[in-house]
Design a protein around this motif. Structure first.
Motif, PDB file in Angstrom:
ATOM      1  N   UNK A   1      -0.252 -19.283  -1.132  1.00  0.00           N
ATOM      2  CA  UNK A   1      -0.577 -17.879  -1.108  1.00  0.00           C
ATOM      3  C   UNK A   1       0.219 -17.155  -2.180  1.00  0.00           C
ATOM      4  N   UNK A   2      -0.389 -16.179  -2.780  1.00  0.00           N
ATOM      5  CA  UNK A   2       0.266 -15.439  -3.848  1.00  0.00           C
ATOM      6  C   UNK A   2       1.425 -14.608  -3.311  1.00  0.00           C
ATOM      7  N   UNK A   3       1.317 -14.106  -2.088  1.00  0.00           N
ATOM      8  CA  UNK A   3       2.374 -13.274  -1.552  1.00  0.00           C
ATOM      9  C   UNK A   3       3.634 -14.070  -1.259  1.00  0.00           C
ATOM     10  N   UNK A   4       3.515 -15.343  -0.945  1.00  0.00           N
ATOM     11  CA  UNK A   4       4.675 -16.166  -0.660  1.00  0.00           C
ATOM     12  C   UNK A   4       5.329 -16.671  -1.940  1.00  0.00           C
ATOM     13  N   UNK A   5       4.554 -16.821  -3.007  1.00  0.00           N
ATOM     14  CA  UNK A   5       5.097 -17.316  -4.264  1.00  0.00           C
ATOM     15  C   UNK A   5       5.978 -16.275  -4.927  1.00  0.00           C
ATOM     16  N   UNK A   6       5.581 -15.041  -4.854  1.00  0.00           N
ATOM     17  CA  UNK A   6       6.309 -13.964  -5.500  1.00  0.00           C
ATOM     18  C   UNK A   6       7.052 -13.165  -4.441  1.00  0.00           C
ATOM     19  N   UNK A   7       8.269 -13.521  -4.160  1.00  0.00           N
ATOM     20  CA  UNK A   7       9.064 -12.793  -3.182  1.00  0.00           C
ATOM     21  C   UNK A   7       9.668 -11.562  -3.854  1.00  0.00           C
ATOM     22  N   UNK A   8       8.837 -10.597  -4.149  1.00  0.00           N
ATOM     23  CA  UNK A   8       9.255  -9.393  -4.834  1.00  0.00           C
ATOM     24  C   UNK A   8       9.817  -8.414  -3.811  1.00  0.00           C
ATOM     25  N   UNK A   9      11.056  -8.046  -3.984  1.00  0.00           N
ATOM     26  CA  UNK A   9      11.714  -7.146  -3.042  1.00  0.00           C
ATOM     27  C   UNK A   9      11.923  -5.768  -3.635  1.00  0.00           C
ATOM     28  N   UNK A  10      11.113  -5.355  -4.574  1.00  0.00           N
ATOM     29  CA  UNK A  10      11.255  -4.038  -5.175  1.00  0.00           C
ATOM     30  C   UNK A  10      10.810  -2.965  -4.188  1.00  0.00           C
ATOM     31  N   UNK A  11      11.149  -1.735  -4.506  1.00  0.00           N
ATOM     32  CA  UNK A  11      10.770  -0.617  -3.645  1.00  0.00           C
ATOM     33  C   UNK A  11       9.251  -0.489  -3.554  1.00  0.00           C
ATOM     34  N   UNK A  12       8.563  -0.722  -4.661  1.00  0.00           N
ATOM     35  CA  UNK A  12       7.101  -0.644  -4.664  1.00  0.00           C
ATOM     36  C   UNK A  12       6.500  -1.702  -3.741  1.00  0.00           C
ATOM     37  N   UNK A  13       7.071  -2.910  -3.758  1.00  0.00           N
ATOM     38  CA  UNK A  13       6.559  -3.973  -2.893  1.00  0.00           C
ATOM     39  C   UNK A  13       6.813  -3.658  -1.425  1.00  0.00           C
ATOM     40  N   UNK A  14       7.962  -3.058  -1.151  1.00  0.00           N
ATOM     41  CA  UNK A  14       8.279  -2.696   0.231  1.00  0.00           C
ATOM     42  C   UNK A  14       7.411  -1.540   0.719  1.00  0.00           C
ATOM     43  N   UNK A  15       7.032  -0.635  -0.172  1.00  0.00           N
ATOM     44  CA  UNK A  15       6.212   0.511   0.202  1.00  0.00           C
ATOM     45  C   UNK A  15       4.738   0.149   0.322  1.00  0.00           C
ATOM     46  N   UNK A  16       4.320  -0.917  -0.330  1.00  0.00           N
ATOM     47  CA  UNK A  16       2.893  -1.270  -0.345  1.00  0.00           C
ATOM     48  C   UNK A  16       2.391  -1.643   1.042  1.00  0.00           C
ATOM     49  N   UNK A 138       0.794  -5.730  -6.549  1.00  0.00           N
ATOM     50  CA  UNK A 138       1.492  -4.568  -5.991  1.00  0.00           C
ATOM     51  C   UNK A 138       0.873  -3.285  -6.526  1.00  0.00           C
ATOM     52  N   UNK A 139       0.544  -3.261  -7.806  1.00  0.00           N
ATOM     53  CA  UNK A 139      -0.125  -2.090  -8.379  1.00  0.00           C
ATOM     54  C   UNK A 139      -1.492  -1.879  -7.739  1.00  0.00           C
ATOM     55  N   UNK A 140      -2.203  -2.963  -7.452  1.00  0.00           N
ATOM     56  CA  UNK A 140      -3.503  -2.846  -6.792  1.00  0.00           C
ATOM     57  C   UNK A 140      -3.335  -2.294  -5.384  1.00  0.00           C
ATOM     58  N   UNK A 141      -2.317  -2.763  -4.665  1.00  0.00           N
ATOM     59  CA  UNK A 141      -2.080  -2.272  -3.301  1.00  0.00           C
ATOM     60  C   UNK A 141      -1.708  -0.792  -3.314  1.00  0.00           C
ATOM     61  N   UNK A 142      -0.898  -0.385  -4.258  1.00  0.00           N
ATOM     62  CA  UNK A 142      -0.530   1.029  -4.344  1.00  0.00           C
ATOM     63  C   UNK A 142      -1.704   1.882  -4.813  1.00  0.00           C
ATOM     64  N   UNK A 143      -2.551   1.336  -5.664  1.00  0.00           N
ATOM     65  CA  UNK A 143      -3.725   2.081  -6.129  1.00  0.00           C
ATOM     66  C   UNK A 143      -4.715   2.311  -4.999  1.00  0.00           C
ATOM     67  N   UNK A 144      -4.959   1.286  -4.194  1.00  0.00           N
ATOM     68  CA  UNK A 144      -5.947   1.429  -3.127  1.00  0.00           C
ATOM     69  C   UNK A 144      -5.447   2.376  -2.031  1.00  0.00           C
ATOM     70  N   UNK A 145      -4.139   2.513  -1.904  1.00  0.00           N
ATOM     71  CA  UNK A 145      -3.607   3.418  -0.880  1.00  0.00           C
ATOM     72  C   UNK A 145      -3.120   4.735  -1.486  1.00  0.00           C
ATOM     73  N   UNK A 146      -3.502   5.040  -2.710  1.00  0.00           N
ATOM     74  CA  UNK A 146      -3.046   6.253  -3.385  1.00  0.00           C
ATOM     75  C   UNK A 146      -3.526   7.520  -2.693  1.00  0.00           C
ATOM     76  N   UNK A 147      -4.760   7.535  -2.226  1.00  0.00           N
ATOM     77  CA  UNK A 147      -5.268   8.733  -1.552  1.00  0.00           C
ATOM     78  C   UNK A 147      -4.540   8.968  -0.229  1.00  0.00           C
ATOM     79  N   UNK A 148      -4.177   7.902   0.465  1.00  0.00           N
ATOM     80  CA  UNK A 148      -3.403   8.042   1.693  1.00  0.00           C
ATOM     81  C   UNK A 148      -2.017   8.588   1.377  1.00  0.00           C
ATOM     82  N   UNK A 149      -1.384   8.065   0.333  1.00  0.00           N
ATOM     83  CA  UNK A 149      -0.071   8.543  -0.070  1.00  0.00           C
ATOM     84  C   UNK A 149      -0.131  10.011  -0.467  1.00  0.00           C
ATOM     85  N   UNK A 150      -1.170  10.404  -1.174  1.00  0.00           N
ATOM     86  CA  UNK A 150      -1.343  11.796  -1.557  1.00  0.00           C
ATOM     87  C   UNK A 150      -1.501  12.681  -0.316  1.00  0.00           C
ATOM     88  N   UNK A 151      -2.255  12.211   0.657  1.00  0.00           N
ATOM     89  CA  UNK A 151      -2.408  12.952   1.907  1.00  0.00           C
ATOM     90  C   UNK A 151      -1.091  13.112   2.642  1.00  0.00           C
TER      91      UNK A 151
END
Length: 167
Positions: A1-16, A138-151
């Motif tokens: 799985x791609x999520x297990x290969x990249x253990x990205x612990x950045x703030x963006x990854x945690x917020x996604x 991570x950018x895709x996850x933040x993009x798809x939830x951008x309208x929710x974040x704006x709300x």
């Protein structure tokens, strides 16, 4: 799985992840409310076949959003992002019968609705494309939830304004 290969612990990854789950929860609510319009006696978003089309697509939107919870539990960022994007596009499709029947007023008092009507599916398609190609998840996850974040930001700003000045 791609999520297990990249253990990205950045703030963006945690917020996604919370944003994706919150977006999915809102999509479940919106899909179920579209289904309920037909059965509650509330003015249908569209009459006749359009009302049933809205209810059917709303049900599919809810199913896609529930799939998000399963994929999020598996920590599959790619699948979760694709499912959220699919749910958003289905939600957009459920509004089309009423838009065809009543039109879309770009010059009315509510200027946010036409913008939401145009921007929301575009963001979902961009995010789905990024997730499908398995790049910038991570950018895709933040993009798809951008309208929710704006709300969320609008609600916080409104709460601060009310706390400062009152009604």
């Amino acid at each position: 799985m791609a999520s297990e290969e990249h253990q990205n612990k950045s703030l963006a990854a945690k917020a996604a992840w919370p944003l994706l789950v919150l977006t999915a929860a809102l999509q479940v609510y919106m899909g179920l409310s579209s289904v309920a319009y037909v059965f509650m006696g509330v003015a249908n978003p569209a009459s006749g076949l359009g009302g049933w089309t809205t209810a059917t697509i709303g049900g599919l939107q809810s199913i896609a959003a529930v799939a998000v919870f399963v994929l999020a539990a598996r920590r599959d960022l790619r699948g979760t992002t694709l499912a959220v994007a699919g749910s958003i596009v289905l939600g957009w499709l459920s509004t089309l019968p009423s838009v065809v029947e009543q039109g879309l007023d770009f010059h009315g008092d509510d200027r946010v609705t036409p913008v939401y009507f145009v921007v929301s599916p575009l963001l979902a398609i961009v995010a789905a494309t990024l997730a499908w190609r398995n790049v910038y998840l991570i950018a895709a996850a933040l993009t798809v939830s951008a309208m929710t974040f704006l709300g969320i930001l609008i609600v916080i700003a409104f709460a601060i304004i009310i706390a400062m000045y009152g009604f």
